[in-house]
Design a protein around this motif. Structure first.
Motif, PDB file in Angstrom:
ATOM      1  N   LEU A  25      44.263  45.785  47.568  1.00 44.84           N
ATOM      2  CA  LEU A  25      44.302  46.192  46.163  1.00 44.84           C
ATOM      3  C   LEU A  25      43.513  45.286  45.227  1.00 44.84           C
ATOM      4  O   LEU A  25      43.275  45.666  44.073  1.00 44.84           O
ATOM      5  CB  LEU A  25      45.770  46.242  45.684  1.00 44.84           C
ATOM      6  CG  LEU A  25      46.703  47.185  46.456  1.00 44.84           C
ATOM      7  CD1 LEU A  25      48.114  47.119  45.888  1.00 44.84           C
ATOM      8  CD2 LEU A  25      46.188  48.614  46.441  1.00 44.84           C
ATOM      9  N   ASP A  26      43.094  44.096  45.685  1.00 49.37           N
ATOM     10  CA  ASP A  26      42.362  43.169  44.814  1.00 49.37           C
ATOM     11  C   ASP A  26      41.422  42.303  45.654  1.00 49.37           C
ATOM     12  O   ASP A  26      41.514  41.075  45.649  1.00 49.37           O
ATOM     13  CB  ASP A  26      43.355  42.284  44.047  1.00 49.37           C
ATOM     14  CG  ASP A  26      42.668  41.403  43.003  1.00 49.37           C
ATOM     15  OD1 ASP A  26      41.728  41.888  42.342  1.00 49.37           O
ATOM     16  OD2 ASP A  26      43.077  40.239  42.867  1.00 49.37           O
ATOM     17  N   PRO A  27      40.469  42.925  46.375  1.00 50.17           N
ATOM     18  CA  PRO A  27      39.664  42.180  47.349  1.00 50.17           C
ATOM     19  C   PRO A  27      38.469  41.443  46.767  1.00 50.17           C
ATOM     20  O   PRO A  27      37.847  40.645  47.463  1.00 50.17           O
ATOM     21  CB  PRO A  27      39.196  43.286  48.304  1.00 50.17           C
ATOM     22  CG  PRO A  27      39.066  44.491  47.426  1.00 50.17           C
ATOM     23  CD  PRO A  27      40.182  44.377  46.413  1.00 50.17           C
ATOM     24  N   ASP A  28      38.106  41.674  45.526  1.00 45.98           N
ATOM     25  CA  ASP A  28      36.814  41.218  45.014  1.00 45.98           C
ATOM     26  C   ASP A  28      36.880  39.979  44.130  1.00 45.98           C
ATOM     27  O   ASP A  28      35.911  39.639  43.467  1.00 45.98           O
ATOM     28  CB  ASP A  28      36.141  42.359  44.226  1.00 45.98           C
ATOM     29  CG  ASP A  28      35.861  43.559  45.111  1.00 45.98           C
ATOM     30  OD1 ASP A  28      35.532  43.345  46.292  1.00 45.98           O
ATOM     31  OD2 ASP A  28      35.999  44.693  44.631  1.00 45.98           O
ATOM     32  N   THR A  29      38.027  39.300  44.082  1.00 48.90           N
ATOM     33  CA  THR A  29      38.114  38.088  43.267  1.00 48.90           C
ATOM     34  C   THR A  29      38.658  36.948  44.120  1.00 48.90           C
ATOM     35  O   THR A  29      39.336  37.161  45.125  1.00 48.90           O
ATOM     36  CB  THR A  29      39.047  38.283  42.054  1.00 48.90           C
ATOM     37  OG1 THR A  29      40.389  38.402  42.514  1.00 48.90           O
ATOM     38  CG2 THR A  29      38.662  39.516  41.267  1.00 48.90           C
ATOM     39  N   ASN A  30      38.357  35.724  43.687  1.00 50.79           N
ATOM     40  CA  ASN A  30      38.872  34.537  44.363  1.00 50.79           C
ATOM     41  C   ASN A  30      40.120  33.978  43.688  1.00 50.79           C
ATOM     42  O   ASN A  30      40.686  33.003  44.152  1.00 50.79           O
ATOM     43  CB  ASN A  30      37.795  33.445  44.403  1.00 50.79           C
ATOM     44  CG  ASN A  30      36.752  33.720  45.471  1.00 50.79           C
ATOM     45  OD1 ASN A  30      37.082  34.016  46.613  1.00 50.79           O
ATOM     46  ND2 ASN A  30      35.493  33.652  45.095  1.00 50.79           N
ATOM     47  N   ASN A  31      40.539  34.554  42.554  1.00 52.02           N
ATOM     48  CA  ASN A  31      41.725  34.072  41.854  1.00 52.02           C
ATOM     49  C   ASN A  31      42.989  34.534  42.575  1.00 52.02           C
ATOM     50  O   ASN A  31      43.267  35.729  42.663  1.00 52.02           O
ATOM     51  CB  ASN A  31      41.754  34.580  40.408  1.00 52.02           C
ATOM     52  CG  ASN A  31      40.805  33.804  39.518  1.00 52.02           C
ATOM     53  OD1 ASN A  31      40.615  32.606  39.724  1.00 52.02           O
ATOM     54  ND2 ASN A  31      40.219  34.471  38.547  1.00 52.02           N
ATOM     55  N   LEU A  32      43.764  33.566  43.092  1.00 44.88           N
ATOM     56  CA  LEU A  32      44.977  33.911  43.809  1.00 44.88           C
ATOM     57  C   LEU A  32      46.109  34.302  42.870  1.00 44.88           C
ATOM     58  O   LEU A  32      47.085  34.905  43.284  1.00 44.88           O
ATOM     59  CB  LEU A  32      45.425  32.722  44.671  1.00 44.88           C
ATOM     60  CG  LEU A  32      44.421  32.249  45.729  1.00 44.88           C
ATOM     61  CD1 LEU A  32      44.998  31.068  46.494  1.00 44.88           C
ATOM     62  CD2 LEU A  32      44.051  33.366  46.679  1.00 44.88           C
ATOM     63  N   ASP A  33      45.985  33.950  41.563  1.00 43.65           N
ATOM     64  CA  ASP A  33      47.101  34.216  40.663  1.00 43.65           C
ATOM     65  C   ASP A  33      47.243  35.692  40.317  1.00 43.65           C
ATOM     66  O   ASP A  33      48.280  36.105  39.800  1.00 43.65           O
ATOM     67  CB  ASP A  33      47.005  33.375  39.386  1.00 43.65           C
ATOM     68  CG  ASP A  33      45.658  33.508  38.684  1.00 43.65           C
ATOM     69  OD1 ASP A  33      44.780  34.186  39.227  1.00 43.65           O
ATOM     70  OD2 ASP A  33      45.507  32.925  37.596  1.00 43.65           O
ATOM     71  N   ASN A  34      46.226  36.524  40.600  1.00 43.69           N
ATOM     72  CA  ASN A  34      46.380  37.967  40.375  1.00 43.69           C
ATOM     73  C   ASN A  34      47.463  38.532  41.284  1.00 43.69           C
ATOM     74  O   ASN A  34      48.392  39.216  40.835  1.00 43.69           O
ATOM     75  CB  ASN A  34      45.059  38.693  40.617  1.00 43.69           C
ATOM     76  CG  ASN A  34      44.021  38.378  39.564  1.00 43.69           C
ATOM     77  OD1 ASN A  34      44.367  37.990  38.451  1.00 43.69           O
ATOM     78  ND2 ASN A  34      42.754  38.524  39.897  1.00 43.69           N
ATOM     79  N   VAL A  35      47.375  38.247  42.583  1.00 41.89           N
ATOM     80  CA  VAL A  35      48.330  38.797  43.535  1.00 41.89           C
ATOM     81  C   VAL A  35      49.694  38.116  43.410  1.00 41.89           C
ATOM     82  O   VAL A  35      50.721  38.705  43.746  1.00 41.89           O
ATOM     83  CB  VAL A  35      47.788  38.686  44.979  1.00 41.89           C
ATOM     84  CG1 VAL A  35      47.821  37.260  45.484  1.00 41.89           C
ATOM     85  CG2 VAL A  35      48.543  39.608  45.924  1.00 41.89           C
TER      86      VAL A  35
END
Length: 512
Positions: A55-65
């Protein structure tokens, strides 16, 4: 306050001296739903990489998930203060059944989510359902078990808490590998139905108490908690700067702290019935236990995220393989907690809490020391076993010490406060570890945040990245280890609660 009874005809007489029916079947029935909602606090941790990849493969920010966990915990924590009181007013059985139904329906919505935003929204509402259910379990124990038997009951409650929050990653790993991340939510459907039927049959209706609800307090506490948690959660994402126009992250946090201060002042000045009866905190053990459970909630939530990202992304284990490393922890906590509970009926709780905290904190420091690319995987079973030993001396003893002296009419309020502090500790743990992990990643992997792609779309990191990534996760695990170690100092301020508890409970029930 005037008391009205919603109990069955024999319930009131049983409170006046007649032999009551055994409270154990009701407790076992409620444990089913309680276990399910606590599993959901940690089951997502092992599925986070899979959810991020889907659902969120294109960012390096872990705080989204991480918001998949934080939204649930926030929705769980904010209403707890009032849902405990609602149980006193309308009956713990009714609130339990409503909460269980809402939780189960939202589990279906989570599993059917097609975007990260949709999943986070369902998780927030799912947390509200959990907040209606949780206080009722402790309230029923407090109102139906005398203090000299409450340790055994809280031992079961503690075993449920400890095992659920530790077995969540194991169940998550098996489900993610076998069926997909959606099934960590779909599995709640049959469990929820079974728990509902058991509760309808086995949980009795208890006497209710009239309460006035402090809606000003509800609004103030909800706003304060939201601003604090949102600021902590999103701080790293916005580089601790502007978040909405001229409004900065730090301004949100300061506003939340200020509102929390206003809330406490308002509670002290409320002449009718405050949302949080501050008189409960005159009991030193209640106050210390609340602080202690907040530290435990922080630690258990914060430790799982770096642990799972290290094992899966740096070492390349599957979700099932990584979760199997938790087996010694779950088994030892589950087996030993009831024994610790029965022992607690006869000894000072500090004799269990101090070694429990020391073992748990020591295990985390050990785990951090082992978290590198050279440690044989089997060695991670050793600190897992030590955590299990420590867990047996945490959950039940803290809950029993907090509730031992509560009057029956304050059972819901006390349970709501206790579970709020535990859950808020978990929320802060989730928020803090997200920011700390991101900071350690930036320090160990300079420029990673600007690199195309994301961590969520790989099953194992390349060797040149895996080493620094492992170092970042190991350093992150030091945060929950240190927080847990502080708990040793906290629980030393307790006093032996066994002396007057039984007499106080008998006197309160004679009055009621």
């Amino acid at each position: 306050m005037t008391e009205t009874s919603a109990a069955a005809p024999g319930a009131a007489s049983s409170l006046r001296g007649h032999q009551p029916r055994s409270p154990w079947p009701a407790l076992w029935a409620m444990v089913v739903g309680f276990f399910m909602i606590l599993v959901d606090t940690t089951i997502v941790s092992v599925a986070n990489p899979a959810i991020k990849a889907a659902l969120d493969p294109d960012t390096n920010n872990l705080d989204n998930v991480v918001w998949v966990t934080s939204a649930y915990l926030l929705g769980y924590a904010v209403p707890l203060l009032i849902t405990g009181r609602l149980g006193d007013r309308f009956g713990p059985k009714n609130l339990y059944l409503i909460g269980l139904s809402l939780f189960t329906l939202c589990s279906l919505g989570c599993g059917l989510s097609t975007s990260l935003t949709m999943l986070i929204a369902f998780r927030a509402v799912q947390g509200v359902g959990a907040s209606m259910l949780t206080p009722q379990t402790m309230a029923v124990i407090t109102r139906t078990f005398p203090p000299n038997q409450r340790g055994a009951a809280m031992g079961l409650w503690g075993a449920t808490s400890g095992v659920a929050m530790l077995v969540g990653p194991l169940a998550g790993g098996l489900l993610v590998d076998g069926f997909g991340w959606e099934w960590i939510f779909f599995v709640n459907l049959p469990v929820g139905v079974i728990g509902f039927v058991l509760a309808v049959i086995l949980v009795p209706k208890l006497p209710t108490h009239r309460h006035r609800f402090d809606m000003v307090g509800v609004v103030l506490s909800a706003a304060a908690l939201f601003f604090i948690v949102f600021g902590l959660q999103e701080g790293e994402k916005y580089d601790w700067g502007a978040i909405w126009g001229p409004i900065t992250v730090w301004q949100l946090i300061v506003l939340g702290v200020a509102l929390l201060g206003v809330f406490i002042w308002q509670q002290a000045k409320t002449r009718s019935e405050p949302l949080v009866p501050l008189s409960l905190f005159r009991d030193r053990n209640f106050s210390v236990s609340n602080l202690g459970i907040a530290l435990v909630g922080f630690t258990v939530t914060a430790m799982t995220l770096p642990m799972m990202f290290f094992i899966q992304l740096a070492r390349g284990l599957t979700p099932t393989e990584s979760a199997l490393l938790m087996i010694p922890m779950a088994v030892l906590a589950g087996v030993l907690s009831p024994f610790a509970g029965r022992l607690l009926d006869h000894v000072d709780s500090r004799l269990l809490l101090v070694p429990g905290i020391v073992l748990f904190s020591g295990a985390l420091f050990w785990y951090a020391a082992l978290s590198n690319m050279d440690t044989p995987v089997w060695m991670f079973l050793l600190p897992s076993a030590v955590m299990g030993l420590g867990s047996a001396g945490l959950w039940g003893p803290l809950a029993t010490t907090a509730t031992r002296s509560l009057e029956p009419r304050q059972a819901g309020a006390g349970s709501g406060i206790y579970n709020t502090t535990r859950t808020m500790g978990s929320v802060l743990g989730s928020s803090a570890i997200a920011a700390f992990m991101q900071a350690r990643l930036t320090a160990n992997l300079p420029g990673a945040a600007d690199h195309a792609g994301g961590f969520g779309d790989v099953k194992q990191l390349p060797d040149m990245i895996a080493g620094p990534f492992a170092s970042a996760m190991a350093q992150s695990m030091l945060l929950p280890a240190i927080v847990m170690a502080i708990g040793v100092i906290v629980v030393l301020f307790m006093k032996d609660p066994t002396a007057r508890a039984a007499a106080d409970w008998q006197h309160a029930h004679a009055d009621s």
